[in-house]
Motif scaffolding. Structure first.
Motif, PDB file in Angstrom:
ATOM      1  N   ARG A   1       0.828  -1.210   0.000  1.00 49.14           N
ATOM      2  CA  ARG A   1       0.000   0.000   0.000  1.00 49.14           C
ATOM      3  C   ARG A   1       0.862   1.259   0.000  1.00 49.14           C
TER       4      ARG A   1
ATOM      5  N   LYS B   1       2.166   1.802  -3.445  1.00 55.55           N
ATOM      6  CA  LYS B   1       1.078   2.231  -4.334  1.00 55.55           C
ATOM      7  C   LYS B   1       0.690   3.681  -4.101  1.00 55.55           C
ATOM      8  N   SER B   2       0.875   4.165  -2.889  1.00 60.28           N
ATOM      9  CA  SER B   2       0.569   5.571  -2.608  1.00 60.28           C
ATOM     10  C   SER B   2       1.700   6.503  -3.004  1.00 60.28           C
TER      11      SER B   2
ATOM     12  N   TYR C   1       3.844   3.786  -7.414  1.00 53.42           N
ATOM     13  CA  TYR C   1       4.229   2.477  -7.949  1.00 53.42           C
ATOM     14  C   TYR C   1       2.989   1.594  -7.985  1.00 53.42           C
ATOM     15  N   PRO C   2       2.322   1.472  -9.134  1.00 51.64           N
ATOM     16  CA  PRO C   2       1.015   0.799  -9.171  1.00 51.64           C
ATOM     17  C   PRO C   2       1.078  -0.721  -9.062  1.00 51.64           C
ATOM     18  N   CYS C   3       2.219  -1.343  -9.345  1.00 50.19           N
ATOM     19  CA  CYS C   3       2.285  -2.808  -9.369  1.00 50.19           C
ATOM     20  C   CYS C   3       3.479  -3.327  -8.575  1.00 50.19           C
TER      21      CYS C   3
ATOM     22  N   ASP D   1      -2.807   5.017  -4.989  1.00 49.05           N
ATOM     23  CA  ASP D   1      -3.937   4.136  -4.708  1.00 49.05           C
ATOM     24  C   ASP D   1      -4.831   4.680  -3.597  1.00 49.05           C
TER      25      ASP D   1
ATOM     26  N   THR E   1      -6.415  -1.869 -11.423  1.00 45.34           N
ATOM     27  CA  THR E   1      -5.260  -1.223 -12.039  1.00 45.34           C
ATOM     28  C   THR E   1      -4.499  -2.205 -12.919  1.00 45.34           C
TER      29      THR E   1
ATOM     30  N   CYS F   1      -0.879  -2.284 -15.234  1.00 45.58           N
ATOM     31  CA  CYS F   1       0.370  -1.573 -15.535  1.00 45.58           C
ATOM     32  C   CYS F   1       0.762  -1.821 -16.984  1.00 45.58           C
TER      33      CYS F   1
END
Length: 595
Positions: free
Chosen positions: A159, A162-163, A166-168, A224, A247, A249
């Motif tokens: 998490r 993602k914040s 970095y989505p993946c 995120d 999401t 990538c």
């Protein structure tokens, strides 16, 4: 004389015989054999079959007992083989932080020695980028090492990444069960921007309507937390019953797909609460959230307590393109307030133009338009009916993380400013301008997760500009005068107790609070506070004394909601204190209130 001696001796003989007959055998007075002091305590987990040595209290859940002791209700599972019982019990002990149990068998009996409890001694993160700022932000050291804790650490790191754009990402942990050393290997993946958003169609609603609630921007870094906030806004508003973002990538960036479940457009909600100021609180509303294809909204809302009753009817009408946040905001409301210092009934009709916008950090809302207000005053000013036609404007600023943690306050800020311009030449009985400015700031010490200490500052500045002649001042109703005291501001004084029955034309307060957050078991969070306030007989001109109130309280995140209690003492300092109220102890308990 001889007769009395003979009677005494006979009585004594009878008493001795009675005691001898009723006395137990001599061996019955001996103490029962005691467990030797050096022998460890034990618990029969499965009577006659499994004994745990080294614990005074040890319990298995109902499901766990069936795996270890068997299930009498199942013919094929009545008696668990010793090897299976040992295997399952070892697993259950690991879930409790016991990694070094010792097993021995005594006939058909399994003897289990628990061994030491393993706690996290150190934890290291490898592979995380510097801008993720993960080291020493998670309060892990000293906690019992369990698989659940390792999963919690991995999920928090994912998490966190993602914040930070970095989505993946991915995270895998490993731990030494003897030393308590934890190492987490992180694969962050590429840092990306959001390049596109798609959404599932909703029957009888134009595409693009959910974009009015977005807390993120296309073309900006992925976060995120902002996706979760956007979904929460939609569900809280009632536009959709459930929604979330999926999401993907891609080499060019992150692609978002919004999944939705529309549900019914008409929503009825009822809530109950209580506090020591308003006694029982009742709140209810009826909404129609998709009046037409642009998802305009109609809402009727009511609130009732011992001291205040309010009924409001409002609508948000969206005449422009589906993604536009510009809308018309008509409002009608009736408000009845009966406080210790004033009593009035107010009727209000507003027609506002409203809108808002968000960037990656803050959200901004505004509204402006005419406001027709009638006030029937019974106490707190000159009794009678007063009419105001004003131009009302309101702006509100709120950081995304203040809104994100709104029900678990720990960080961020908010501020709002409301002003009413009225003139006796434009259908108002009195020329008066009223403004209300308030705000709040929260700071999570060292940005720990979960938080250790939370510092809070809250304040307000209020004023009414009007001519100082007696006739004008007498016509100003209680809602154009200002009072302090109670849970919202000065917690060492009673609700709206200050300054007096006539109120003030200016008021200001400042509150400081420090809270010991998620450290004590059971969700209990003690805090201390210091509140101070001052009043003035003219707008922005303040007079002594200064009222202040130190105190403390306890916040409890109970299974049914937030319970908060405070105790404070009111004091005053400076100036001529003749006619002012004396300080006293003030106790307050509420359900659902936050700082």
């Amino acid at each position: 004389m001889r007769r009395w001696i003979s009677i005494f001796l006979r009585g004594l003989t009878f008493l001795l015989v009675a005691v001898t007959v009723s006395s137990p055998p001599a061996h019955a007075w001996r103490e029962a054999p005691r467990t030797p002091k050096n022998q460890p305590p034990s618990v029969e987990v499965c009577p006659g079959r499994v004994t745990v040595v080294g614990a005074k209290l040890f319990k298995l859940t109902k499901v766990e007992r069936s795996f270890v002791c068997g299930d009498s209700g199942s013919d094929s599972w009545k008696r668990v083989p010793m090897s299976q019982a040992k295997y399952h019990l070892r697993t259950f002990l690991q879930e409790r932080g016991r990694y070094q149990p010792e097993f021995s068998e005594d006939g058909d009996r399994l003897i289990v020695r628990l061994g030491p409890l393993t706690r996290v001694r150190s934890w290291t993160v490898n592979g995380a980028p510097k801008d993720a700022d993960v080291q020493d932000r998670r309060r892990v050291k000293g906690r019992i090492l369990t698989p659940k804790l390792l999963n919690e650490i991995e999920q928090w790191l994912v998490r966190r990444l993602k914040s930070r754009g970095y989505p993946c990402p991915d995270a895998k942990s490993k731990a030494d069960p003897v030393t308590g050393d934890v190492v987490v290997e992180v694969t962050p993946g590429p840092q990306q921007n959001v390049i596109a958003v798609t959404e599932e169609p909703v029957l009888r609603m134009n595409p693009g309507v959910p974009r009015r609630f977005d807390a993120f921007k296309v073309g900006k870094p992925f976060n995120d937390d902002l996706l979760s906030l956007s979904a929460d806004r939609i569900e809280t508003d009632g536009l959709l019953q459930s929604t979330y973002f999926k999401t993907t990538c891609e080499p060019e960036g992150a692609v978002l797909e919004q999944k939705t479940f529309a549900g019914r457009p008409r929503i009825v909600s009822v809530g109950f609460g209580a506090n020591t100021e308003g006694v029982v609180l009742v709140k209810g509303s009826w909404k129609h959230t998709r009046l037409e294809d642009n998802a305009s909204l109609f809402e009727a809302e009511g609130f009732a307590s011992y001291k205040r009753q309010k009924l409001a009817v409002s609508s948000r009408l969206y005449p422009f393109k589906p993604t536009s946040r510009w809308h018309l905001l008509p409002i009608g409301e009736i408000d009845h307030q009966r406080e210790s210092e004033f009593h009035f009934l107010s009727g209000d009709v507003q027609i506002n133009a409203a809108g808002g916008w968000d960037d990656q950090k803050i959200g901004f809302k505004f509204s402006f338009g005419p406001d027709l207000n009638y006030v029937e005053t019974y106490r707190g000013a000159q009794p009678g009916l007063t009419r105001f036609l004003t131009l009302r404007s309101r702006i509100e600023l709120m950081s995304h993380y203040f809104e994100y943690y709104l029900t678990r306050p720990r960080t961020g800020y908010r501020a709002s400013f409301t002003v009413n311009f009225g003139n006796s030449n434009l259908l108002s009985e009195v020329t008066a301008q009223r403004f209300l400015l308030d705000g709040e700031y929260l700071y999570n010490f060292r940005h720990y997760e979960p938080p250790l200490l939370v510092f809070g500052v809250r304040g307000g500045l209020y004023g009414t500009f009007a001519r100082g002649d007696a006739a004008t001042l007498a016509k100003l109703p209680p809602n154009y005068r200002f009072y302090l005291g109670g849970s919202p501001d000065l917690r060492g004084w009673g609700r709206r107790e200050l300054p007096s029955e006539d109120g003030a034309l200016s008021a200001a307060f400042l509150s400081f609070e420090i809270r010991l957050a998620e450290l004590l078991p059971g969700g209990f969070q003690p805090f201390g506070f210091f509140d101070a306030g001052i009043f003035g007989s003219k707008a922005l001109r303040f007079d002594a004394p200064v009222y202040y109130s130190p105190g403390g309280g306890l916040r409890w995140e109970s299974p049914v909601g937030m319970i908060r209690g405070t105790v404070g003492h009111g004091f005053k300092a400076g100036g001529n204190q003749a006619g002012t109220k004396d300080g006293h102890w003030q106790f307050y308990v509420s359900f659902g209130e936050e700082f």
